[in-house]
Design an enzyme around this catalytic site. Structure first.
Site, mmCIF file in Angstrom:
data_model
loop_
_atom_site.group_PDB
_atom_site.id
_atom_site.type_symbol
_atom_site.label_atom_id
_atom_site.label_comp_id
_atom_site.label_asym_id
_atom_site.label_seq_id
_atom_site.Cartn_x
_atom_site.Cartn_y
_atom_site.Cartn_z
ATOM 1 N N LYS A 13 22.757 26.038 -25.392
ATOM 2 C CA LYS A 13 22.235 27.012 -26.358
ATOM 3 C C LYS A 13 20.834 26.641 -26.802
ATOM 4 C CE LYS A 13 25.529 26.048 -29.299
ATOM 5 N NZ LYS A 13 26.229 24.948 -28.596
ATOM 6 N N ARG A 88 29.658 29.051 -37.379
ATOM 7 C CA ARG A 88 30.618 28.221 -36.666
ATOM 8 C C ARG A 88 32.029 28.373 -37.201
ATOM 9 N NH1 ARG A 88 26.760 24.245 -34.762
ATOM 10 N NH2 ARG A 88 27.745 22.724 -33.412
ATOM 11 N N ARG A 122 22.540 13.484 -22.061
ATOM 12 C CA ARG A 122 21.416 13.992 -22.873
ATOM 13 C C ARG A 122 20.631 12.835 -23.501
ATOM 14 N NH1 ARG A 122 22.443 18.644 -27.140
ATOM 15 N NH2 ARG A 122 24.045 17.227 -27.903
ATOM 16 N N ARG A 155 21.875 10.775 -29.019
ATOM 17 C CA ARG A 155 22.338 11.256 -30.319
ATOM 18 C C ARG A 155 23.645 10.566 -30.683
ATOM 19 N NH1 ARG A 155 22.056 17.829 -30.518
ATOM 20 N NH2 ARG A 155 24.158 17.566 -31.313
ATOM 21 N N ARG A 166 34.063 16.830 -31.372
ATOM 22 C CA ARG A 166 33.290 18.082 -31.445
ATOM 23 C C ARG A 166 33.966 19.182 -30.630
ATOM 24 N NH1 ARG A 166 27.847 16.006 -29.340
ATOM 25 N NH2 ARG A 166 27.050 18.112 -29.585
#
Ligand code: AP5
Length: 210
Positions: A13, A88, A122, A155, A166
């Site tokens: 996203k 969310r 990532r 992260r 998550r």
């Protein structure tokens, strides 16, 4: 053009929203980025939400809704915006419908194995938020930001335990929004599995911008 980008963590996203917002001259409003910036700057809000983000849980609705309400009322968002990571939960979606109804919701679809591959590879340049992937979009020099040469980090919520949480939080609290928006005729599915350029092209097509 008032848009929501919906989808599981790591679906891409942020990658697509950054590009679309830049090309169309509208703000990319990422609640995750706003929270991380507050954590970086050690603000009161940042101190309140740090442990929540690290674990992968959701920040309370009241706090998040107020933040977005304030952000979309800024003059640069009058002509449109891309909301990335908000809403969310159903209460967040109900609140948004009151203060800033949207034109379309793009639902980024990606299977779980690929999500895990993307999140675990990532790398982020913390000061700017620039995002790389060790395999799919590596920096010019390993572990270094292309623009500043500074170190890239992982992260805290991209560590295996937080990723698992998550995904569970997404299934329980956010996935119901797919039906919520589909039943209102606002939802379009986007296959997020192809390369970023291809995903971006299908997004532009869906929005009548191709
Ligand atoms: P947030 O920052 O919104 O995290 P997220 O939804 O988990 O989304 P990500 O940023 O992880 O993924 P993305 O879909 O943007 O993927 P990306 O483009 O980076 O939220 C973080 C936290 O903040 C939450 O857990 C919560 O605590 C809190 N929060 C935020 N909003 C909230 C709200 N509304 N209410 C309550 N709490 C809230 O891509 C991922 C990787 O894949 C990158 O490495 C990228 O290079 C690579 N990649 C992207 N696209 C492709 C592609 N097509 N092919 C190959 N690789 C790709």
């Amino acid at each position: 053009m008032k848009l929501i980008f919906l989808g599981p963590p790591g679906a891409g996203k942020g990658t697509i929203a950054t590009r679309l917002a830049e090309d169309e001259g509208i703000p990319h409003i990422s609640t995750g980025d706003i929270f991380r910036e507050n954590i970086r700057n050690e603000t009161e809000l940042g101190k309140k939400v740090k442990a929540i983000l690290d674990s992968g849980d959701l920040v309370p609705d009241e706090l998040t809704v107020e933040l977005v309400k304030d952000r979309v009322s800024q003059p640069d968002a009058a002509a449109g915006f891309v909301l990335d990571g908000f809403p969310r939960t159903v209460p967040q979606a109900d609140a948004l419908a009151e203060f800033a109804p949207v034109d379309k919701v793009l639902n980024f679809v990606l299977d779980e194995d690929e999500i895990i591959r993307r999140l675990s590879g990532r790398r982020v340049h913390k000061p700017s938020g620039r995002t790389y992937h060790v395999l799919f979009s590596p920096p010019n020099e390993e572990g270094k930001d292309d623009v500043t040469g500074e170190e890239l980090i992982i992260r805290d919520d991209d560590k295996p335990e937080a990723i698992k949480n998550r995904l569970a939080v997404y299934e329980k609290q956010t996935a119901p929004l797919i039906e919520y928006y589909r039943s209102r005729g606002l939802l379009v599915d986007i296959d997020s599995a192809p390369k970023p350029e291809e995903v971006y092209a299908s997004v532009r097509k869906e929005l009548g911008l191709a």
